[in-house]
Scaffold this active site. Structure first.
Site, PDB file in Angstrom:
ATOM      1  N   ARG A 158      45.043  52.109  28.413  1.00  0.00           N
ATOM      2  CA  ARG A 158      45.101  51.209  29.560  1.00  0.00           C
ATOM      3  C   ARG A 158      46.294  50.253  29.398  1.00  0.00           C
ATOM      4  NH1 ARG A 158      42.224  46.924  29.256  1.00  0.00           N
ATOM      5  NH2 ARG A 158      40.310  47.952  28.601  1.00  0.00           N
TER       6      ARG A 158
ATOM      7  N   TYR B 297      51.923  49.191  56.438  1.00  0.00           N
ATOM      8  CA  TYR B 297      50.992  50.305  56.228  1.00  0.00           C
ATOM      9  C   TYR B 297      49.556  49.825  56.499  1.00  0.00           C
ATOM     10  CZ  TYR B 297      48.454  53.922  53.680  1.00  0.00           C
ATOM     11  OH  TYR B 297      47.593  54.910  53.334  1.00  0.00           O
TER      12      TYR B 297
ATOM     13  N   ASP C  12      58.073  46.604  50.014  1.00  0.00           N
ATOM     14  CA  ASP C  12      57.508  47.959  49.937  1.00  0.00           C
ATOM     15  C   ASP C  12      58.637  48.918  50.313  1.00  0.00           C
ATOM     16  OD1 ASP C  12      56.314  50.439  50.457  1.00  0.00           O
ATOM     17  OD2 ASP C  12      54.448  49.554  51.171  1.00  0.00           O
TER      18      ASP C  12
ATOM     19  N   LYS D  92      54.257  59.465  48.067  1.00  0.00           N
ATOM     20  CA  LYS D  92      55.094  59.949  49.147  1.00  0.00           C
ATOM     21  C   LYS D  92      56.353  60.612  48.582  1.00  0.00           C
ATOM     22  CE  LYS D  92      51.742  57.960  51.257  1.00  0.00           C
ATOM     23  NZ  LYS D  92      51.773  56.594  51.766  1.00  0.00           N
TER      24      LYS D  92
HETATM   25  C1  LIG Z   1      50.921  55.421  51.664  1.00  0.00           C
HETATM   26  C2  LIG Z   1      51.510  54.087  51.668  1.00  0.00           C
HETATM   27  C3  LIG Z   1      50.929  53.033  50.923  1.00  0.00           C
HETATM   28  C4  LIG Z   1      49.659  53.206  50.129  1.00  0.00           C
HETATM   29  O1  LIG Z   1      49.848  54.093  49.070  1.00  0.00           O
HETATM   30  P1  LIG Z   1      48.697  55.057  48.464  1.00  0.00           P
HETATM   31  O2  LIG Z   1      49.429  55.806  47.418  1.00  0.00           O
HETATM   32  O3  LIG Z   1      48.207  55.906  49.603  1.00  0.00           O
HETATM   33  O4  LIG Z   1      47.617  54.185  47.950  1.00  0.00           O
HETATM   34  C5  LIG Z   1      51.586  51.811  50.927  1.00  0.00           C
HETATM   35  N1  LIG Z   1      52.713  51.612  51.635  1.00  0.00           N
HETATM   36  C6  LIG Z   1      53.273  52.593  52.382  1.00  0.00           C
HETATM   37  C7  LIG Z   1      54.526  52.303  53.141  1.00  0.00           C
HETATM   38  C8  LIG Z   1      52.699  53.859  52.427  1.00  0.00           C
HETATM   39  O5  LIG Z   1      53.259  54.811  53.164  1.00  0.00           O
END
Ligand SMILES: *Cc1c(COP(=O)(O)O)cnc(C)c1O
Length: 378
Positions: A46, A98, A170, A195
């Site tokens: 962890r 998101y 982000d 992604k």
């Molecule tokens: C998918 C996404 C998230 C969340 O991520 P997860 O891996 O699904 O928990 C956050 N920000 C953006 C822009 C996303 O496309």
């Protein structure tokens, strides 16, 4: 080192123990100590695992920060970052973030006293006006999901410095290949690595990079305390995905430009959202702060019926949540990724029932265009 070289030689490119050219998957939870507290840098997975560490070093290099962190999902990463703040603190956020980010802020973290206000951050005046006496951070998502609005990261970071706030970005849509928020003044950059970074629809993960030793220490404390870490197999999958991130992003964009051109000329498409378009309201700033416009496009086909016709009749565009993978995906944000946003608010934002979002994959562009053409005329 240029970006494409860094994707392959950044971080810890060969295993220090064995010389293995691919970082081994250290499937291990605990590590032998020679004496109490005397160990080779790892105690318990962890707190630290060599495979995860290699990934964390790699993302740190790619974003040009002080320290990298890998989490079990993008949402785990975002939540950990929010745990840097205290009850009573306020965060100003991009309005069409998101859906899951909106949800965690308004349904979970609000219960712990972390307050948030959502504004159109592509307008810096609007952003500054939302700052309150208890505001501690600006949280920017750019480009946004699904309207591809772009916020001036440098401008936002300057505002934040003026008001002594932390800037969080982000960077999921642009990836570290196209855009490096820390070099533009941001303090924390985060990704849903599920992604583009993973890129193959086979792993859920989140990554964070911070720009100072103080933030590094604080976020490590949160990560180790709350424990939402990424496992070694998934860390390895991300390291592998990152090696081809540059090739993939270049090709996503080549395909996307062709599809955007096609959509612009299609009579059933009323609106196309893509930051690469000169007519996009934030095109100039998008061009300045990122070296590419990415592979995400949204367009309006006028009604839920038209959207459904498209969604159910494409052959190569798979109807699915998520984005950024080798296979092309299609979705209706209003009923999928953004369903957790109340309907009045969705309409306010322009996320209509006829809005379709595509994540352009790496198939042949001609096939993809034909696929949309067929489905639209079905
Ligand atoms: C998918 C996404 C998230 C969340 O991520 P997860 O891996 O699904 O928990 C956050 N920000 C953006 C822009 C996303 O496309």
């Amino acid at each position: 080192m240029k970006k494409k070289t860094q994707l392959i030689h950044g971080g810890i490119p060969t295993d220090p123990q064995t010389g293995a050219v691919s970082t081994p998957i250290y499937q291990v939870s605990t590590y032998k100590q020679d004496e109490v507290g005397k160990h080779k840098g790892f105690e318990y997975s962890r707190s630290g695992n060599p495979t995860r560490h290699a990934l964390e070093e790699l993302i740190k290099d790619l974003e040009g920060g002080e320290k990298g962190f890998a989490f079990g999902s993008g949402m785990a990463a975002i939540t950990a970052v929010m745990m840097l703040f205290d009850s009573g603190d306020h965060i100003v956020m991009t309005d069409d973030v998101y859906g899951g980010t909106y949800r965690v802020m308004t349904k979970v973290l609000n219960r712990l006293g972390i307050q948030s206000t959502f504004v159109d951050s592509s307008n810096l005046d609007t952003l500054e006006k939302a700052i309150q006496t208890n505001t501690k951070a600006l949280y920017i998502e750019t480009p946004t999901n699904p309207l591809l609005k772009v916020t001036d990261i440098k401008g936002a970071a300057e505002l934040a410095k003026k008001h002594q706030l932390v800037t969080i970005v982000d960077n999921t849509f642009s990836t570290p290949y196209w855009q490096n928020p820390i070099s533009l003044g941001a303090d924390i950059v985060l990704h849903s690595a599920t992604k583009y970074i993973g890129g193959h629809s086979d792993v859920v993960a989140g990554l964070v990079v911070v720009n100072s030793s103080k933030l590094a220490e604080d976020l490590f404390f949160v990560q180790n305390s709350t424990g939402g870490v990424l496992g070694p197999q998934d860390s390895w999958l991300l390291i592998r995905g990152i090696k081809t991130l540059g090739l993939r992003m270049e090709e996503h964009e080549v395909n996307t430009k062709k599809i955007v051109e096609f959509l612009l000329n299609h009579p059933k498409v009323s609106k196309v959202y893509y930051p690469g378009l000169e007519t996009h309201p934030n095109h100039e700033i998008a061009k300045q702060q990122a070296s590419g416009f990415g592979g995400m496009v949204s367009f309006d086909v006028g009604s839920e019926e038209n959207a459904d016709r498209l969604l159910t009749n494409t052959k190569y565009f798979t109807l699915a949540e998520s984005l950024g993978a080798v296979e092309s995906l299609i979705s209706v944000p209003a009923r999928m990724t953004h369903a957790s946003i109340p309907v009045e608010r969705r309409n306010e934002l322009g996320i209509t029932d006829g809005l379709v979002r595509i994540s352009v994959g790496l198939e042949d562009a001609e096939d993809l265009i034909q696929d949309i053409e067929n489905a639209l005329s079905h």
